[in-house]
Write an enzyme that holds these catalytic residues in place. Structure first.
Site, PDB file in Angstrom:
ATOM      1  N   SER A  67       0.829  -1.212   0.000  1.00 41.88           N
ATOM      2  CA  SER A  67       0.000   0.000   0.000  1.00 41.88           C
ATOM      3  C   SER A  67       0.866   1.266   0.000  1.00 41.88           C
ATOM      4  O   SER A  67       2.050   1.228   0.340  1.00 41.88           O
ATOM      5  CB  SER A  67      -0.869   0.010   1.252  1.00 41.88           C
ATOM      6  OG  SER A  67      -0.027   0.074   2.391  1.00 41.88           O
TER       7      SER A  67
ATOM      8  N   CYS B   4      -3.265  -5.180  -7.903  1.00 41.35           N
ATOM      9  CA  CYS B   4      -2.874  -3.781  -8.090  1.00 41.35           C
ATOM     10  C   CYS B   4      -3.147  -3.337  -9.519  1.00 41.35           C
ATOM     11  O   CYS B   4      -3.192  -2.156  -9.807  1.00 41.35           O
ATOM     12  CB  CYS B   4      -1.398  -3.589  -7.772  1.00 41.35           C
ATOM     13  SG  CYS B   4      -0.342  -4.484  -8.913  1.00 41.35           S
TER      14      CYS B   4
HETATM   15  P1  NAD Z   1       0.330  -3.481   2.987  1.00 43.44           P
HETATM   16  O1  NAD Z   1       1.009  -2.208   2.690  1.00 43.44           O
HETATM   17  O2  NAD Z   1      -0.669  -3.521   4.066  1.00 43.44           O
HETATM   18  O3  NAD Z   1       1.428  -4.596   3.366  1.00 43.44           O
HETATM   19  C1  NAD Z   1       2.588  -4.778   2.556  1.00 43.44           C
HETATM   20  C2  NAD Z   1       3.766  -5.109   3.450  1.00 43.44           C
HETATM   21  O4  NAD Z   1       4.084  -3.971   4.261  1.00 43.44           O
HETATM   22  C3  NAD Z   1       3.504  -6.266   4.397  1.00 43.44           C
HETATM   23  O5  NAD Z   1       4.641  -7.100   4.418  1.00 43.44           O
HETATM   24  C4  NAD Z   1       3.225  -5.604   5.726  1.00 43.44           C
HETATM   25  O6  NAD Z   1       3.703  -6.362   6.816  1.00 43.44           O
HETATM   26  C5  NAD Z   1       3.968  -4.289   5.644  1.00 43.44           C
HETATM   27  N1  NAD Z   1       3.218  -3.161   6.263  1.00 43.44           N
HETATM   28  C6  NAD Z   1       1.885  -2.999   6.283  1.00 43.44           C
HETATM   29  N2  NAD Z   1       1.555  -1.822   6.846  1.00 43.44           N
HETATM   30  C7  NAD Z   1       2.705  -1.237   7.176  1.00 43.44           C
HETATM   31  C8  NAD Z   1       3.024   0.013   7.784  1.00 43.44           C
HETATM   32  N3  NAD Z   1       2.089   0.881   8.152  1.00 43.44           N
HETATM   33  N4  NAD Z   1       4.320   0.296   7.971  1.00 43.44           N
HETATM   34  C9  NAD Z   1       5.274  -0.547   7.600  1.00 43.44           C
HETATM   35  N5  NAD Z   1       5.026  -1.740   7.017  1.00 43.44           N
HETATM   36  C10 NAD Z   1       3.763  -2.086   6.801  1.00 43.44           C
HETATM   37  O7  NAD Z   1      -0.281  -4.002   1.611  1.00 43.44           O
HETATM   38  P2  NAD Z   1      -1.224  -5.267   1.402  1.00 43.44           P
HETATM   39  O8  NAD Z   1      -2.560  -4.968   1.983  1.00 43.44           O
HETATM   40  O9  NAD Z   1      -0.514  -6.504   1.808  1.00 43.44           O
HETATM   41  O10 NAD Z   1      -1.316  -5.278  -0.199  1.00 43.44           O
HETATM   42  C11 NAD Z   1      -2.273  -4.534  -0.917  1.00 43.44           C
HETATM   43  C12 NAD Z   1      -1.680  -3.265  -1.471  1.00 43.44           C
HETATM   44  O11 NAD Z   1      -0.540  -3.589  -2.273  1.00 43.44           O
HETATM   45  C13 NAD Z   1      -2.627  -2.526  -2.414  1.00 43.44           C
HETATM   46  O12 NAD Z   1      -2.538  -1.156  -2.169  1.00 43.44           O
HETATM   47  C14 NAD Z   1      -2.080  -2.856  -3.804  1.00 43.44           C
HETATM   48  O13 NAD Z   1      -2.385  -1.915  -4.803  1.00 43.44           O
HETATM   49  C15 NAD Z   1      -0.632  -2.916  -3.528  1.00 43.44           C
HETATM   50  N6  NAD Z   1       0.071  -3.685  -4.544  1.00 43.44           N
HETATM   51  C16 NAD Z   1       0.797  -2.992  -5.461  1.00 43.44           C
HETATM   52  C17 NAD Z   1       1.438  -3.678  -6.465  1.00 43.44           C
HETATM   53  C18 NAD Z   1       2.219  -2.936  -7.512  1.00 43.44           C
HETATM   54  O14 NAD Z   1       2.961  -3.578  -8.236  1.00 43.44           O
HETATM   55  N7  NAD Z   1       2.097  -1.619  -7.609  1.00 43.44           N
HETATM   56  C19 NAD Z   1       1.361  -5.070  -6.541  1.00 43.44           C
HETATM   57  C20 NAD Z   1       0.626  -5.740  -5.569  1.00 43.44           C
HETATM   58  C21 NAD Z   1      -0.015  -5.036  -4.559  1.00 43.44           C
END
Ligand code: NAD
Length: 534
Positions: free
Chosen positions: A261, A316
């Site tokens: 995210s 995504c």
């Molecule tokens: P997320 O950001 O919640 O989690 C991703 C990773 O970051 C995890 O390993 C998590 O432990 C860590 N994390 C979560 N919140 C955090 C914080 N506040 N501070 C530090 N680390 C943190 O994402 P998600 O819900 O697992 O995945 C969905 C998101 O990923 C969507 O926004 C989607 O669009 C994005 N995404 C983007 C792509 C791309 O290529 N642009 C691909 C896949 C997913």
């Protein structure tokens, strides 16, 4: 020859032993709980039980049953993992590129042989359909296959005779210990976009999978080890914010690949960069599909439905926003009819088109965003909020939902919904559609549907989005190119995989070399700035 065949058979047998356990208790059972398995850490070539006193539950999103426990690794465990990466680095960086390539060649084969097992594990933890989970592994596998071209990809540059007896050449060298932080929505693909590219370049790698779906990463690590990767080349820790902060701050980690995210990605980019690391962050999206009235209707409606609702919209690159231009507005009722026909079910059930959302909180958030559309004046043409899936009444299901009369000021337009929800806007002209897309902060993906080449060319040329499809709804580039999301969907300078991926995981060393015949004898020192003969 016979010995090689026997060795290969032994590897295969070991993997089958792993595979046969995948569905239920692949993570070896521990004292934590007699019935629910625990996820191990992968440190220095061993799957080890964490000593942490903080664990979180992993749920099957179709039932919300607890299917595993994942540790929040302790500081000491994370330190041990980085130390293992650091220790393994010099020998690995010195391992010939041909030997590194051989390991990757074996790895791609083992992934292919175990693709269905990895997919089952993804469906169990993440919820997507088995077919979609196989696609998840497959898109990661393609990057592994590409990494096998390392012998060409790592070539440096040379320029002979820049002056008399002087040559100039550059090497692409590894950085050291690199790290990856992965999201929940592609449990295999995203880790496979990260560590194989980094490791084949001579780096060692610390992976932190999403704490909600760690299983696929663990099996991928096992297969990597079975491919012959030396201990310490890949280490895996589990955790949430503390693990992320640890990665951002640790002085021995040189580069971070992140996918997830914006909230997390922008934070990690800022904190990692502040500590002098390279950071590449692929983040959120709002992808628009622009439908021209001259498009092939049948094809376009099918593509829109598949790309908006496939994987329950948790991609995504999901096409979550449609802009119907001119007469294409009249296709809306047919779009709704097609979406109604999609079958919502647990991902392992035959015929399922889309599965559940990852958590009850994700479902609640998606439903709230649909509510906001009603409150702000949009119309709900198809409402999936009340869906009940027989036999899976506790699952996090939301059915396909279509919201029309949406305006760019509405919350359901501005927020990334990340659920099976298509928001529909209407315009009279292509120029208005382009303006909407370009005013949106995200730049991950977009598509135009048209049979007119000039319209397609104009859209591709003027739209400010990093990945554009022409009659292709989800334009994720193959790995000989790179994943080029832009604007608010990406932070960093160098994209994932392809040539850019190699650049991210390597640094250049440029050597200016002079070999003169008379060097055999002493010459007088040059005291002025060398001008290389100019
Ligand atoms: P997320 O950001 O919640 O989690 C991703 C990773 O970051 C995890 O390993 C998590 O432990 C860590 N994390 C979560 N919140 C955090 C914080 N506040 N501070 C530090 N680390 C943190 O994402 P998600 O819900 O697992 O995945 C969905 C998101 O990923 C969507 O926004 C989607 O669009 C994005 N995404 C983007 C792509 C791309 O290529 N642009 C691909 C896949 C997913």
């Amino acid at each position: 020859m016979a010995a090689a065949v026997a060795a290969a058979a032994a590897v295969r047998t070991r993997i089958l032993q792993v595979s046969s356990k995948v569905n239920s208790t692949w993570y070896p059972a521990s004292s934590f709980s007699s019935s629910v398995p625990t996820v191990k850490l992968f440190i220095d070539g061993k799957f080890v039980e964490s000593k942490s006193d903080k664990w979180i539950d992993i749920h099957n999103p179709a039932t919300n049953e607890v299917i595993g426990h994942v540790p929040l690794a302790t500081k000491a465990e994370m330190d041990t993992a980085v130390a293992s990466c650091k220790r393994a680095f010099p020998a690995w960086a010195d391992t010939s590129v041909l030997s590194r390539q051989q390991i990757l060649l074996r790895y791609q084969q083992l992934i292919k042989e175990n693709l269905k097992e990895i997919a089952k594990l993804i469906t169990l933890e993440q919820g997507k359909t088995l077919a979609d989970a196989e696609g998840d592994v497959f898109r990661g596998l393609q990057v592994v296959e590409h990494a096998c071209s390392v012998t060409s990809l790592l070539l440096g540059e040379t320029m002979p005779s820049i002056t008399k007896d002087m040559d100039l050449y550059s090497y692409r060298l590894p950085l050291g210990v690199c790290a990856g932080i992965a999201p929940f929505n592609f449990p295999a693909m995203i880790p496979l976009w990260m560590f194989p590219m980094a490791i084949v370049c001579g780096n060692t790698f610390l992976l932190k999978p999403s704490e909600r779906v760690p299983g696929a990463s663990m099996l991928l690590a096992k297969l990597f080890q079975d491919s012959g990767a030396p201990d310490g080349t890949l280490n895996i820790i589990h955790g949430q914010h503390e693990a992320v902060n640890f990665i951002c701050d640790h002085p021995d980690i040189k580069a971070i690949s992140f996918v997830g995210s914006n909230q997390a990605g922008e934070y990690i980019f800022e904190r990692g960069s502040r500590h002098g690391k390279r950071v590449q962050a692929n983040m959120g999206a709002k992808n628009h599909g622009v439908v021209m009235p001259d498009a092939n209707k049948e094809n376009t409606l099918n593509q829109l439905v598949g790309a908006a609702f496939g994987a329950a919209g948790q991609r995504c690159m999901a096409l979550s926003t449609a802009i119907l231009v001119g007469e294409a507005k009249k296709w809306l009722p047919e779009l709704v009819e097609r979406a109604k026909n999609l079958r919502v079910n647990a991902g392992d059930q035959p015929g399922a088109d889309l599965g559940p959302l990852i958590t009850p909180q994700a479902k609640e958030r998606v439903c709230n965003l649909i509510d906001s559309g009603t409150k702000e004046g949009a119309s709900i043409l198809l409402d999936g909020r009340k869906i009940k899936v027989k036999g899976y009444e506790n699952g996090n299901f939301v059915g396909p939902t279509i919201i029309s009369n949406v305006k760019p000021t509405m919350t359901c337009y501005k927020e990334e919904i990340f659920g099976p929800v298509l928001v529909v806007l209407e315009t009279d002209t292509l120029d208005e559609a382009i303006k909407i897309v370009n005013d949106n902060p995200y730049g991950n993906g977009t598509a135009i549907f048209t049979t007119n080449g000039a319209t397609a060319r104009k859209y591709s040329h003027l739209v400010d989005v990093g990945q554009v499809g022409v009659n292709v709804p989800i334009p994720v580039p193959l790995p000989m190119f790179s994943f080029t999301g832009s604007r608010s969907s990406f932070r960093g300078d160098t994209n994932f995989y392809g040539k850019q991926g190699i650049q991210f995981y390597t640094q250049l060393k440029t050597i200016t070399s002079q070999w003169k015949e008379e060097d055999a004898t002493l010459s007088s020192p040059a005291v002025v700035m060398p001008t290389m003969g100019r």
